[in-house]
Design a protein around this motif. Structure first.
Motif, PDB file in Angstrom:
ATOM      1  N   TYR A  46       0.772  -1.156   0.038  1.00 35.26           N
ATOM      2  CA  TYR A  46       0.355   0.599   0.239  1.00 35.26           C
ATOM      3  C   TYR A  46       1.308   1.150   0.185  1.00 35.26           C
ATOM      4  O   TYR A  46       1.607   1.380   0.605  1.00 35.26           O
ATOM      5  CB  TYR A  46      -0.600   0.096   1.297  1.00 35.26           C
ATOM      6  CG  TYR A  46      -1.754   0.892   1.168  1.00 35.26           C
ATOM      7  CD1 TYR A  46      -1.506   2.010   2.363  1.00 35.26           C
ATOM      8  CD2 TYR A  46      -2.848   1.481   0.538  1.00 35.26           C
ATOM      9  CE1 TYR A  46      -2.625   3.319   2.381  1.00 35.26           C
ATOM     10  CE2 TYR A  46      -3.802   2.603   0.686  1.00 35.26           C
ATOM     11  CZ  TYR A  46      -3.944   2.915   1.421  1.00 35.26           C
ATOM     12  OH  TYR A  46      -4.213   4.265   1.764  1.00 35.26           O
ATOM     13  N   GLU A  66       3.293   1.317   3.282  1.00 36.83           N
ATOM     14  CA  GLU A  66       3.368   0.301   3.935  1.00 36.83           C
ATOM     15  C   GLU A  66       3.564  -1.138   3.133  1.00 36.83           C
ATOM     16  O   GLU A  66       3.282  -1.713   2.220  1.00 36.83           O
ATOM     17  CB  GLU A  66       1.653   0.077   4.338  1.00 36.83           C
ATOM     18  CG  GLU A  66       1.320   1.045   5.525  1.00 36.83           C
ATOM     19  CD  GLU A  66       0.250   1.026   5.692  1.00 36.83           C
ATOM     20  OE1 GLU A  66      -0.223   0.018   6.477  1.00 36.83           O
ATOM     21  OE2 GLU A  66      -1.104   2.152   5.918  1.00 36.83           O
TER      22      GLU A  66
ATOM     23  N   ARG B 322      -9.706   2.180   0.161  1.00 38.17           N
ATOM     24  CA  ARG B 322      -8.710   2.139   0.373  1.00 38.17           C
ATOM     25  C   ARG B 322      -7.728   1.754   1.732  1.00 38.17           C
ATOM     26  O   ARG B 322      -7.630   2.516   2.688  1.00 38.17           O
ATOM     27  CB  ARG B 322      -7.505   2.512  -0.629  1.00 38.17           C
ATOM     28  CG  ARG B 322      -7.493   2.474  -2.030  1.00 38.17           C
ATOM     29  CD  ARG B 322      -7.003   3.387  -3.111  1.00 38.17           C
ATOM     30  NE  ARG B 322      -5.250   2.969  -2.801  1.00 38.17           N
ATOM     31  CZ  ARG B 322      -4.844   3.421  -2.358  1.00 38.17           C
ATOM     32  NH1 ARG B 322      -3.999   4.704  -2.003  1.00 38.17           N
ATOM     33  NH2 ARG B 322      -2.875   2.704  -2.370  1.00 38.17           N
ATOM     34  N   GLY B 323      -6.145   0.958   1.908  1.00 37.70           N
ATOM     35  CA  GLY B 323      -6.320   0.621   2.951  1.00 37.70           C
ATOM     36  C   GLY B 323      -6.224  -0.257   3.916  1.00 37.70           C
ATOM     37  O   GLY B 323      -6.298  -1.692   3.286  1.00 37.70           O
ATOM     38  N   VAL B 324      -4.682  -0.718   5.223  1.00 39.77           N
ATOM     39  CA  VAL B 324      -5.032  -1.725   5.425  1.00 39.77           C
ATOM     40  C   VAL B 324      -4.741  -1.777   6.653  1.00 39.77           C
ATOM     41  O   VAL B 324      -4.415  -0.943   7.866  1.00 39.77           O
ATOM     42  CB  VAL B 324      -2.812  -1.644   5.397  1.00 39.77           C
ATOM     43  CG1 VAL B 324      -2.405  -3.087   5.496  1.00 39.77           C
ATOM     44  CG2 VAL B 324      -2.483  -1.520   3.875  1.00 39.77           C
ATOM     45  N   ARG B 326      -5.027  -2.711  10.981  1.00 38.21           N
ATOM     46  CA  ARG B 326      -3.851  -3.155  11.947  1.00 38.21           C
ATOM     47  C   ARG B 326      -4.631  -2.812  13.001  1.00 38.21           C
ATOM     48  O   ARG B 326      -5.217  -2.305  13.973  1.00 38.21           O
ATOM     49  CB  ARG B 326      -2.392  -2.171  11.850  1.00 38.21           C
ATOM     50  CG  ARG B 326      -2.476  -2.588   9.958  1.00 38.21           C
ATOM     51  CD  ARG B 326      -0.243  -2.325  10.215  1.00 38.21           C
ATOM     52  NE  ARG B 326      -0.340  -1.907   8.461  1.00 38.21           N
ATOM     53  CZ  ARG B 326       0.232  -2.507   8.279  1.00 38.21           C
ATOM     54  NH1 ARG B 326       0.435  -3.720   8.574  1.00 38.21           N
ATOM     55  NH2 ARG B 326       1.018  -2.474   6.532  1.00 38.21           N
ATOM     56  N   MET B 346      -3.810  -6.627   4.634  1.00 36.43           N
ATOM     57  CA  MET B 346      -3.517  -6.397   2.513  1.00 36.43           C
ATOM     58  C   MET B 346      -3.716  -8.118   2.098  1.00 36.43           C
ATOM     59  O   MET B 346      -2.843  -9.054   2.450  1.00 36.43           O
ATOM     60  CB  MET B 346      -2.517  -5.704   2.550  1.00 36.43           C
ATOM     61  CG  MET B 346      -3.269  -5.690   0.478  1.00 36.43           C
ATOM     62  SD  MET B 346      -4.804  -4.716   0.519  1.00 36.43           S
ATOM     63  CE  MET B 346      -3.669  -2.803   0.541  1.00 36.43           C
ATOM     64  N   LYS B 351      -6.689  -8.293  -3.065  1.00 35.30           N
ATOM     65  CA  LYS B 351      -6.216  -7.188  -2.837  1.00 35.30           C
ATOM     66  C   LYS B 351      -7.089  -5.830  -2.329  1.00 35.30           C
ATOM     67  O   LYS B 351      -7.117  -4.692  -3.102  1.00 35.30           O
ATOM     68  CB  LYS B 351      -5.586  -6.221  -4.450  1.00 35.30           C
ATOM     69  CG  LYS B 351      -4.526  -7.620  -5.039  1.00 35.30           C
ATOM     70  CD  LYS B 351      -3.845  -6.834  -5.545  1.00 35.30           C
ATOM     71  CE  LYS B 351      -2.621  -8.257  -6.162  1.00 35.30           C
ATOM     72  NZ  LYS B 351      -2.106  -7.879  -7.085  1.00 35.30           N
ATOM     73  N   LYS B 379     -12.244   5.577   7.238  1.00 27.49           N
ATOM     74  CA  LYS B 379     -12.381   4.100   5.932  1.00 27.49           C
ATOM     75  C   LYS B 379     -13.391   2.550   6.509  1.00 27.49           C
ATOM     76  O   LYS B 379     -13.472   2.303   7.363  1.00 27.49           O
ATOM     77  CB  LYS B 379     -11.183   3.145   6.127  1.00 27.49           C
ATOM     78  CG  LYS B 379      -9.849   3.950   6.165  1.00 27.49           C
ATOM     79  CD  LYS B 379      -9.753   4.613   4.227  1.00 27.49           C
ATOM     80  CE  LYS B 379      -8.057   5.041   4.056  1.00 27.49           C
ATOM     81  NZ  LYS B 379      -7.676   5.743   3.270  1.00 27.49           N
TER      82      LYS B 379
END
Lengths: 138, 400
Positions: A46, A66, B322-324, B326, B346, B351, B379
């Motif tokens: 990312y 990331e 969009r984003g991860v 955690r 992710m 994806k 998000k």
């Protein structure tokens, strides 16, 4: 030039946080992260980049990269305004791993203080020495 | 000094290492990396060193009774050589660990446990056992912690069975969650049809007591374990077998929607650094609980919780933006905090950001939407049914 396993591209300026800066013929500055950084991060999943028109300041964070395990700040090599950013990194963040100096470019900055800012960066040769020292310390 | 498995010497040369649960383990292999390792397991076969996991042997006439007292599930339901998913609980009903007890005989059980809880379980089981023996001197149970004696390799992926069958005469046609003992690459092993990735797979325990030394740096490499490991690599070469490490173990189990002790669940520790979280019910692990058992540690708390209803629950979610996500990221609805992300990544296949979160029960139904706060920005996310991959194309129940 190679330092150990790492490719340090000549003709670019570097920060100690492993960003590279390329001064174009139009004096705009393209920015990315180098081979050392992408290898350290491993799989990049990312990338978060600023919109066009965003003001950036030298050595202040302008974005995020990331990997699977880690979140890292991206530091602006020069001050100015974002003129363009790589939209391909939205869907293909892995381009930073496969082409850190090419397809993995991140932003283009319209610099506000180019000559003074460049004096604060390392030349490729100087940066190669810096990386050599880092590798020796580990 | 961090502990080392039988495979440390070869792994340290080609893997990036981390300290995990007090063991020096590979997190990724340099030539592949987490994503390639992950995809190899989904599409072919990967091999993991899981030797850090706990191995307890429980024998004696009262073994089943003892295990039924310290766990949430009922071992009397087990057929010979079968395993069940179970939790060891404290008196408050919170999880001390999630484990797989295998019934090797009516009076002989093998427990596979999380690495991070081995010392704790050793102390806990022995504490409960000595209490039982004080009350009833002829209570016949012996517990052996053989974690250092056994190496464990896990072979996972659609090509795992073909790979592993080449190396043993044991017919690998027995059901999921069953174990066999037999010869594998010329060595006596335990082999179980089990895994933690969502794919089909096998776990193989190889005993090697000869190379043990209390100082990990003074241990000799284990030729026996290396031989078995190398044989699996050779057998899997035609399927492009990949050595896989902790990084991909985590992305795979998250994509499968599985919980992990230490991220989704934990109990209060000494010294008090955390509060209990969670009971099996809260962790969406109700299938590991059998309230029909007359008594077990934590039963009263669970019965009460069932009557009162749950306040919070572990859900699986995917990001719509969009984003991860955690561990630790806040979950909100509007301005209200409703929980937090427990695991996130992710998804290499989809994806998109995926993960597990501990949220207020009102938002735990499939389809519920909430916001995950990533660096101050909300998000959008939605609760989904696991696994995150298309089960027609991936996973051990795939049809394509």
């Amino acid at each position: 030039m190679k330092v150990g396993d790492y490719e340090i591209m000549e003709g670019l300026y570097y920060t100690k946080e492993h960003e590279w800066a390329k001064v174009g013929d139009d004096n705009k500055v393209t920015v990315g992260i180098d081979d050392y950084a992408q290898k350290l991060l491993k799989d990049i999943v990312y990338v978060e980049l600023p919109e066009k028109g965003t003001a950036v300041e030298q050595m202040k964070a302008f974005g995020i990269v990331e990997s699977v395990k880690a979140v890292s700040d991206l530091y602006a090599p020069v001050s100015g305004v974002v003129a363009d950013f790589n939209t391909r990194l939205d869907d293909e963040p892995e381009l930073v791993n496969t082409g850190p100096y090419g397809e993995g470019w991140m932003v283009v900055i319209e610099p506000s203080n180019l000559e003074a800012d460049l004096a604060n960066l390392m030349s490729a040769e100087y940066y190669a020495e810096y990386i050599k020292k880092l590798l020796e310390e580990h | 000094m961090a502990d080392r498995t039988h495979l440390y010497e070869t792994h340290v040369k080609k893997a990036r290492m981390v300290d995990f649960a007090g063991w020096n383990m590979p997190v990724l292999f340099e030539t592949t990396g987490t994503i390639k390792e992950h995809m190899a397991v989904r599409e072919g076969v990967g091999i993991f060193d899981a030797s850090h996991m706990g191995d307890f042997f429980v024998h004696g006439e009262n073994s089943a009774e003892f295990l039924n007292y310290v766990t949430s599930n009922d071992v009397h339901k087990l057929k010979l050589k079968q395993a069940q998913y179970s939790c060891v609980l404290n008196e408050r009903g919170a999880m001390k660990d999630d484990i797989m007890p295998y019934k090797l005989a009516d009076d002989y059980f093998f427990l596979s446990t999380n690495a991070v809880n081995v010392n704790k379980l050793d102390a806990w089981f022995n504490c409960i056992l000595s209490f039982a023996k004080k009350m009833k001197p002829d209570f016949d149970v012996q517990i052996e912690n053989k974690t250092h004696d056994y190496a464990l390799v896990s072979i996972q992926g659609p090509k795992a069975t073909e790979t592993v069958q080449k190396l043993t005469d044991i017919p690998l046609n027995f059901k999921w969650n069953y174990i066999e003992q037999g010869i594998f690459v010329g060595e006596n092993v335990l082999i179980s049809h089990i895994g933690y990735t969502g794919e089909n797979g096998w776990e193989v325990w190889i005993e090697d007591t000869k190379t043990y030394h209390p100082d990990p740096a003074k241990r000799q490499p284990s030729r026996k374990v290396q031989k078995v490991y190398d044989a699996i690599l050779e057998a899997g070469a035609e399927f492009s077998i990949v050595e896989a490490a902790l990084g991909s173990r985590d992305t795979l189990r998250i994509e499968a929607g599985y919980t992990l002790y230490g991220t989704e669940a934990w109990e209060e520790q000494i010294p008090s650094v955390a509060v209990d979280r969670t009971t099996p019910f809260e962790a969406s692990l109700g299938f590991s609980v059998d309230l029909n058992k007359e008594t077990f540690i934590g039963k009263d708390a669970l019965v009460k919780q069932k009557e009162e209803g749950l306040e919070k629950f572990i859900v699986r979610f995917e990001l719509l933006d969009r984003g991860v996500p955690r561990h630790g990221y806040e979950v909100r609805v509007g301005e209200h905090n409703i929980g937090e992300v427990t695991s996130g990544t992710m998804s290499p296949i989809r994806k998109v950001g995926i993960g597990l979160a501990f949220v207020n029960t009102e938002y735990s139904d499939i389809g519920s939407e909430f916001d995950i706060i990533i660096r101050g920005t909300p998000k959008k996310a939605r609760v989904v049914e696991p696994p995150f991959y298309d089960t027609k194309k991936y996973g051990r129940k795939r049809t394509m």
